[in-house]
Design a protein around this motif. Structure first.
Motif, PDB file in Angstrom:
ATOM      1  N   VAL A 143       0.854  -1.195   0.000  1.00  0.00           N
ATOM      2  CA  VAL A 143       0.000   0.000   0.000  1.00  0.00           C
ATOM      3  C   VAL A 143       0.889   1.244   0.000  1.00  0.00           C
ATOM      4  O   VAL A 143       2.058   1.181   0.371  1.00  0.00           O
ATOM      5  CB  VAL A 143      -0.955   0.042   1.222  1.00  0.00           C
ATOM      6  N   GLU A 144       0.317   2.359  -0.451  1.00  0.00           N
ATOM      7  CA  GLU A 144       1.086   3.601  -0.475  1.00  0.00           C
ATOM      8  C   GLU A 144       0.334   4.715   0.230  1.00  0.00           C
ATOM      9  O   GLU A 144      -0.887   4.658   0.369  1.00  0.00           O
ATOM     10  CB  GLU A 144       1.389   4.006  -1.920  1.00  0.00           C
ATOM     11  N   GLY A 145       1.084   5.720   0.678  1.00  0.00           N
ATOM     12  CA  GLY A 145       0.459   6.842   1.385  1.00  0.00           C
ATOM     13  C   GLY A 145       1.019   8.168   0.914  1.00  0.00           C
ATOM     14  O   GLY A 145       1.919   8.213   0.084  1.00  0.00           O
ATOM     15  N   PRO A 146       0.494   9.263   1.476  1.00  0.00           N
ATOM     16  CA  PRO A 146       0.877  10.606   1.012  1.00  0.00           C
ATOM     17  C   PRO A 146       2.269  11.017   1.480  1.00  0.00           C
ATOM     18  O   PRO A 146       2.686  10.680   2.591  1.00  0.00           O
ATOM     19  CB  PRO A 146      -0.184  11.506   1.644  1.00  0.00           C
ATOM     20  N   GLU A 147       2.969  11.786   0.629  1.00  0.00           N
ATOM     21  CA  GLU A 147       4.287  12.311   0.993  1.00  0.00           C
ATOM     22  C   GLU A 147       4.153  13.569   1.841  1.00  0.00           C
ATOM     23  O   GLU A 147       4.992  13.853   2.685  1.00  0.00           O
ATOM     24  CB  GLU A 147       5.101  12.602  -0.278  1.00  0.00           C
ATOM     25  N   SER A 182       6.421   5.430   8.553  1.00  0.00           N
ATOM     26  CA  SER A 182       5.637   4.900   9.678  1.00  0.00           C
ATOM     27  C   SER A 182       4.240   5.497   9.814  1.00  0.00           C
ATOM     28  O   SER A 182       3.351   4.824  10.352  1.00  0.00           O
ATOM     29  CB  SER A 182       6.425   5.056  10.977  1.00  0.00           C
ATOM     30  N   PRO A 183       4.010   6.769   9.393  1.00  0.00           N
ATOM     31  CA  PRO A 183       2.629   7.269   9.495  1.00  0.00           C
ATOM     32  C   PRO A 183       1.613   6.338   8.836  1.00  0.00           C
ATOM     33  O   PRO A 183       0.446   6.309   9.259  1.00  0.00           O
ATOM     34  CB  PRO A 183       2.679   8.641   8.793  1.00  0.00           C
ATOM     35  N   MET A 184       2.058   5.563   7.863  1.00  0.00           N
ATOM     36  CA  MET A 184       1.118   4.642   7.232  1.00  0.00           C
ATOM     37  C   MET A 184       0.689   3.512   8.165  1.00  0.00           C
ATOM     38  O   MET A 184      -0.348   2.883   7.949  1.00  0.00           O
ATOM     39  CB  MET A 184       1.691   4.078   5.928  1.00  0.00           C
ATOM     40  N   GLN A 185       1.492   3.250   9.220  1.00  0.00           N
ATOM     41  CA  GLN A 185       1.024   2.288  10.240  1.00  0.00           C
ATOM     42  C   GLN A 185      -0.330   2.736  10.761  1.00  0.00           C
ATOM     43  O   GLN A 185      -1.297   1.973  10.789  1.00  0.00           O
ATOM     44  CB  GLN A 185       1.998   2.233  11.421  1.00  0.00           C
ATOM     45  N   ALA A 186      -0.371   4.020  11.203  1.00  0.00           N
ATOM     46  CA  ALA A 186      -1.607   4.544  11.785  1.00  0.00           C
ATOM     47  C   ALA A 186      -2.724   4.597  10.752  1.00  0.00           C
ATOM     48  O   ALA A 186      -3.862   4.227  11.037  1.00  0.00           O
ATOM     49  CB  ALA A 186      -1.350   5.934  12.364  1.00  0.00           C
ATOM     50  N   ARG A 187      -2.407   5.035   9.543  1.00  0.00           N
ATOM     51  CA  ARG A 187      -3.448   5.150   8.513  1.00  0.00           C
ATOM     52  C   ARG A 187      -4.044   3.780   8.172  1.00  0.00           C
ATOM     53  O   ARG A 187      -5.257   3.648   7.983  1.00  0.00           O
ATOM     54  CB  ARG A 187      -2.886   5.794   7.241  1.00  0.00           C
ATOM     55  N   VAL A 188      -3.174   2.772   8.071  1.00  0.00           N
ATOM     56  CA  VAL A 188      -3.675   1.438   7.714  1.00  0.00           C
ATOM     57  C   VAL A 188      -4.538   0.867   8.840  1.00  0.00           C
ATOM     58  O   VAL A 188      -5.626   0.336   8.609  1.00  0.00           O
ATOM     59  CB  VAL A 188      -2.505   0.485   7.376  1.00  0.00           C
ATOM     60  N   MET A 189      -4.057   1.034  10.098  1.00  0.00           N
ATOM     61  CA  MET A 189      -4.821   0.460  11.219  1.00  0.00           C
ATOM     62  C   MET A 189      -6.145   1.183  11.412  1.00  0.00           C
ATOM     63  O   MET A 189      -7.146   0.580  11.796  1.00  0.00           O
ATOM     64  CB  MET A 189      -3.985   0.525  12.506  1.00  0.00           C
ATOM     65  N   GLU A 190      -6.133   2.494  11.145  1.00  0.00           N
ATOM     66  CA  GLU A 190      -7.330   3.299  11.321  1.00  0.00           C
ATOM     67  C   GLU A 190      -8.465   2.826  10.402  1.00  0.00           C
ATOM     68  O   GLU A 190      -9.639   2.940  10.739  1.00  0.00           O
ATOM     69  CB  GLU A 190      -6.969   4.745  10.960  1.00  0.00           C
TER      70      GLU A 190
END
Ligand code: PHE
Length: 352
Positions: free
Chosen positions: A132-136, A183-191
């Motif tokens: 998965v990918e997230g915002p820069e 690491s912010p994607m940890q929170a985004r994915v779990m959320e």
């Protein structure tokens, strides 16, 4: 008959000659032939109409008409030959020799970082991870707060941050930044998901820092997260050891040491033995003489991080890890300066 019949014949000859000389291609030539010499052409018509000529002039007129017809036929053939020769030489001048080998097409190629990211993600995908990918451009909330790093916490110094001058909170602090890690994607994915979770997150991140042979202000990370019931440190160790074995081969040495990241407990760093000097050169630019190169941080997801996204740490647990693909590409390809990845030097890029 009449001089005018002769005059008409001469005019016809002149017009025919002019038009023939003006025909520049095979189609025009053929149109001309049909118009003058064809079965219902003008010259043919003249010859057919000979019966109308007074008997005493018929012979002379017929001979004249026939002479013109023969002359035009010859001129037609000559013109045809001319045009064909011209067409042939035009063909010859831009001829393609199909027996020659083809000209090489300049092929683009993948950047070494891309190659390594695909390889890393491929290994984890084969172990059941999703990519998965997230915002820069990220919120402070995800980059820090959700990860157990409150505002003004000294641990923030670990990530020299490039702030985005777009939004401020009531106290005047910036709330957006270029993510300093994935690491912010940890929170985004779990959320937005419930366990079991198994993801890897490739993508770019940014730090406000001076560059040298092993540091860049922009680089990639591949973050990983596993959350489920009963996930233990043994699972972390096995997964990452298996990953290192597949990426570097079974003979690479791997080392785990204690490290601190606010969002994991316990935290570790994983190192790999130095490809460059094997630990024998005290002045080695890559391992600085230690013989080891740190390739990722990892650890068990901190209970606070689980709580922050509404998970119950008594029920689920997990581990997370983050690595730098450029650093791994340096290991794999023996590159000794990370700045080469962004220098756009074609001589460097062509080697991959
Ligand atoms: N995000 C950390 C860094 O950039 C790496 C890390 C990821 C450490 C996940 C532990 C767990 O330094």
């Amino acid at each position: 008959m009449t001089t005018s019949a002769f005059a008409d014949l001469n005019a016809l000859r002149d017009a025919a000659t002019r038009e023939l000389d003006a025909a520049v291609d095979a189609a025009a030539l053929e149109a001309w032939r049909v118009a003058y010499l064809g079965r219902s052409g003008k010259i043919t018509g003249v010859l057919r109409g000979i019966a109308a000529v007074p008997a005493d002039q018929r012979r002379v007129f017929g001979a004249a008409a026939n002479e013109i017809k023969v002359a035009l036929e010859q001129r037609f053939e000559a013109r045809q030959a001319d045009l064909e020769r011209g067409a042939l030489s035009a063909l010859a001048s831009d001829a393609i020799d199909i027996t020659l080998p083809g000209r090489p097409v300049d092929m683009g190629r993948l950047h070494p970082t891309t190659i390594v990211i695909r390889e890393i993600c491929g290994i984890f995908q084969s172990m059941g991870f999703q990519v998965v990918e997230g915002p820069e451009v990220e919120w402070d909330k995800y980059n820090f707060e959700a990860l157990n790093i409150p505002k003004d916490h000294p641990a923030r110094d670990k990530w020299d941050t490039i702030w985005v001058d777009a939004n401020k909170d009531v106290e005047g602090r910036f709330t957006t930044l270029l993510r300093t890690h994935n690491s912010p994607m940890q929170a985004r994915v779990m959320e937005t998901n419930q366990p079991p979770i198994r993801v890897v997150v490739p993508g770019k991140c940014f730090r406000y820092e001076a560059t040298d042979a092993t540091h860049e202000s922009q680089f990639f990370q591949v973050e990983g997260l596993v959350v489920d019931e009963g996930v233990s440190f043994a699972n972390l160790k096995h997964t990452l050891y298996e990953f290192a074995r597949r990426l570097f081969g079974g003979d690479r040495k791997v080392r785990f040491r204690c490290d601190f990241f606010p969002f994991v407990e316990p935290g570790v760093d994983m190192s790999i033995d130095c490809f460059k000097c094997g630990g024998r050169d005290p002045a080695c630019r890559i391992c600085r003489g230690s013989g080891w190169i740190e390739i990722m941080g990892a650890g068990m997801v901190h209970p606070n991080v689980l709580r922050n996204v509404g998970y119950d740490p008594a029920r689920v647990s997990g581990f997370a890890f983050g690595m730098g693909p450029e650093r791994i590409a340096m290991l794999k390809y023996g590159i000794d300066d990370i700045r080469l990845f962004y220098a756009n030097d074609i001589r460097f890029l062509r080697q991959f």
